[in-house]
Design a protein around this motif. Structure first.
Motif, PDB file in Angstrom:
ATOM      1  N   ALA A  25       0.817  -1.211   0.000  1.00 14.66           N
ATOM      2  CA  ALA A  25       0.000   0.000   0.000  1.00 14.66           C
ATOM      3  C   ALA A  25       0.854   1.265   0.000  1.00 14.66           C
ATOM      4  O   ALA A  25       0.327   2.362  -0.140  1.00 14.66           O
ATOM      5  CB  ALA A  25      -0.933   0.000   1.208  1.00 14.66           C
ATOM      6  N   SER A  27       2.872   2.446  -2.225  1.00 12.16           N
ATOM      7  CA  SER A  27       2.942   3.160  -3.504  1.00 12.16           C
ATOM      8  C   SER A  27       1.689   2.843  -4.301  1.00 12.16           C
ATOM      9  O   SER A  27       1.037   1.821  -4.079  1.00 12.16           O
ATOM     10  CB  SER A  27       4.186   2.741  -4.286  1.00 12.16           C
ATOM     11  OG  SER A  27       4.030   1.449  -4.840  1.00 12.16           O
ATOM     12  N   GLU A  28       1.380   3.710  -5.229  1.00 11.08           N
ATOM     13  CA  GLU A  28       0.169   3.509  -6.035  1.00 11.08           C
ATOM     14  C   GLU A  28       0.231   2.203  -6.812  1.00 11.08           C
ATOM     15  O   GLU A  28      -0.723   1.431  -6.832  1.00 11.08           O
ATOM     16  CB  GLU A  28      -0.026   4.682  -6.991  1.00 11.08           C
ATOM     17  CG  GLU A  28      -1.316   4.574  -7.797  1.00 11.08           C
ATOM     18  CD  GLU A  28      -1.541   5.768  -8.703  1.00 11.08           C
ATOM     19  OE1 GLU A  28      -2.342   5.626  -9.633  1.00 11.08           O
ATOM     20  OE2 GLU A  28      -0.933   6.832  -8.489  1.00 11.08           O
ATOM     21  N   GLU A  29       1.369   1.934  -7.437  1.00  9.87           N
ATOM     22  CA  GLU A  29       1.513   0.721  -8.247  1.00  9.87           C
ATOM     23  C   GLU A  29       1.381  -0.531  -7.380  1.00  9.87           C
ATOM     24  O   GLU A  29       0.669  -1.469  -7.732  1.00  9.87           O
ATOM     25  CB  GLU A  29       2.868   0.723  -8.949  1.00  9.87           C
ATOM     26  CG  GLU A  29       3.067  -0.467  -9.876  1.00  9.87           C
ATOM     27  CD  GLU A  29       4.385  -0.382 -10.616  1.00  9.87           C
ATOM     28  OE1 GLU A  29       5.103  -1.397 -10.613  1.00  9.87           O
ATOM     29  OE2 GLU A  29       4.690   0.688 -11.182  1.00  9.87           O
ATOM     30  N   GLY A  31       0.001  -0.647  -4.439  1.00  9.87           N
ATOM     31  CA  GLY A  31      -1.356  -0.658  -3.901  1.00  9.87           C
ATOM     32  C   GLY A  31      -2.323  -1.347  -4.846  1.00  9.87           C
ATOM     33  O   GLY A  31      -3.230  -2.059  -4.414  1.00  9.87           O
ATOM     34  N   LEU A  32      -2.102  -1.159  -6.149  1.00  9.45           N
ATOM     35  CA  LEU A  32      -2.938  -1.836  -7.142  1.00  9.45           C
ATOM     36  C   LEU A  32      -2.723  -3.346  -7.108  1.00  9.45           C
ATOM     37  O   LEU A  32      -3.671  -4.115  -7.284  1.00  9.45           O
ATOM     38  CB  LEU A  32      -2.654  -1.282  -8.538  1.00  9.45           C
ATOM     39  CG  LEU A  32      -3.083   0.169  -8.781  1.00  9.45           C
ATOM     40  CD1 LEU A  32      -2.579   0.657 -10.146  1.00  9.45           C
ATOM     41  CD2 LEU A  32      -4.594   0.302  -8.684  1.00  9.45           C
ATOM     42  N   VAL A  33      -1.492  -3.768  -6.876  1.00  8.49           N
ATOM     43  CA  VAL A  33      -1.208  -5.202  -6.748  1.00  8.49           C
ATOM     44  C   VAL A  33      -1.942  -5.766  -5.545  1.00  8.49           C
ATOM     45  O   VAL A  33      -2.604  -6.806  -5.632  1.00  8.49           O
ATOM     46  CB  VAL A  33       0.314  -5.451  -6.635  1.00  8.49           C
ATOM     47  CG1 VAL A  33       0.598  -6.901  -6.280  1.00  8.49           C
ATOM     48  CG2 VAL A  33       1.019  -5.060  -7.933  1.00  8.49           C
ATOM     49  N   HIS A  34      -1.862  -5.072  -4.418  1.00  5.79           N
ATOM     50  CA  HIS A  34      -2.549  -5.514  -3.207  1.00  5.79           C
ATOM     51  C   HIS A  34      -4.061  -5.571  -3.433  1.00  5.79           C
ATOM     52  O   HIS A  34      -4.720  -6.532  -3.042  1.00  5.79           O
ATOM     53  CB  HIS A  34      -2.212  -4.587  -2.034  1.00  5.79           C
ATOM     54  CG  HIS A  34      -2.798  -5.037  -0.742  1.00  5.79           C
ATOM     55  ND1 HIS A  34      -3.779  -4.339  -0.102  1.00  5.79           N
ATOM     56  CD2 HIS A  34      -2.554  -6.124   0.020  1.00  5.79           C
ATOM     57  CE1 HIS A  34      -4.120  -4.977   0.999  1.00  5.79           C
ATOM     58  NE2 HIS A  34      -3.385  -6.058   1.100  1.00  5.79           N
ATOM     59  N   GLN A  35      -4.605  -4.551  -4.084  1.00  4.11           N
ATOM     60  CA  GLN A  35      -6.040  -4.537  -4.362  1.00  4.11           C
ATOM     61  C   GLN A  35      -6.417  -5.692  -5.266  1.00  4.11           C
ATOM     62  O   GLN A  35      -7.487  -6.292  -5.118  1.00  4.11           O
ATOM     63  CB  GLN A  35      -6.475  -3.209  -4.981  1.00  4.11           C
ATOM     64  CG  GLN A  35      -7.981  -3.091  -5.129  1.00  4.11           C
ATOM     65  CD  GLN A  35      -8.720  -3.226  -3.812  1.00  4.11           C
ATOM     66  OE1 GLN A  35      -8.397  -2.535  -2.845  1.00  4.11           O
ATOM     67  NE2 GLN A  35      -9.701  -4.102  -3.738  1.00  4.11           N
ATOM     68  N   GLY A  36      -5.548  -6.026  -6.205  1.00  9.70           N
ATOM     69  CA  GLY A  36      -5.802  -7.179  -7.072  1.00  9.70           C
ATOM     70  C   GLY A  36      -5.894  -8.473  -6.280  1.00  9.70           C
ATOM     71  O   GLY A  36      -6.724  -9.338  -6.574  1.00  9.70           O
ATOM     72  N   ASP A  39      -9.228  -8.366  -4.512  1.00  9.73           N
ATOM     73  CA  ASP A  39     -10.284  -8.630  -5.507  1.00  9.73           C
ATOM     74  C   ASP A  39     -10.376 -10.113  -5.825  1.00  9.73           C
ATOM     75  O   ASP A  39     -11.469 -10.643  -6.037  1.00  9.73           O
ATOM     76  CB  ASP A  39     -10.036  -7.825  -6.784  1.00  9.73           C
ATOM     77  CG  ASP A  39     -10.224  -6.328  -6.602  1.00  9.73           C
ATOM     78  OD1 ASP A  39     -10.817  -5.908  -5.587  1.00  9.73           O
ATOM     79  OD2 ASP A  39      -9.752  -5.576  -7.483  1.00  9.73           O
TER      80      ASP A  39
END
Length: 104
Positions: A25, A27-29, A31-36, A39
């Motif tokens: 979380a 970094s933005e990039e 954070g996207l991995v974590h959100q993936g 999901d």
């Protein structure tokens, strides 16, 4: 079984999963991995629970987002020593049971 497996996975990784989540979380990039990853858990919950629920797919998916969030919070509490693995799993199981009922 879903609740037990979810919580046991956290118990097996101890605090590592939460530390990785916090790092991702940062970094933005990442954070996207974590959100993936989150999901993916939501999709897993939906696929497992859909046959047992009369909810529309949209409502069930939103509830599964909440259930995964609850699972994350319960596993974090367990890792911190605030509850046992069996208590966390039983609590998540109760939330799952009540969360997939047809009440909207």
């Amino acid at each position: 079984m879903l609740a037990t497996a979810y919580i046991h996975c956290s118990a097996d990784t101890s605090a590592e999963w939460h530390a990785i989540g916090a790092a991702l979380a940062g970094s933005e990039e990442m954070g996207l991995v974590h959100q993936g990853l989150i999901d993916g858990y939501v999709r897993l919950f939906v696929s497992v629970l859909a046959p047992h629920s009369a909810l529309s797919s949209e409502v069930l998916e939103r509830r599964c987002v909440g259930l995964v969030g609850a699972g994350e919070a319960l596993s974090s509490a367990m890792v911190r020593g605030n509850c046992s693995e069996s208590e966390a799993a039983a609590t998540l199981a109760a939330l799952i049971k009540n969360g997939v009922s047809a009440c909207v």
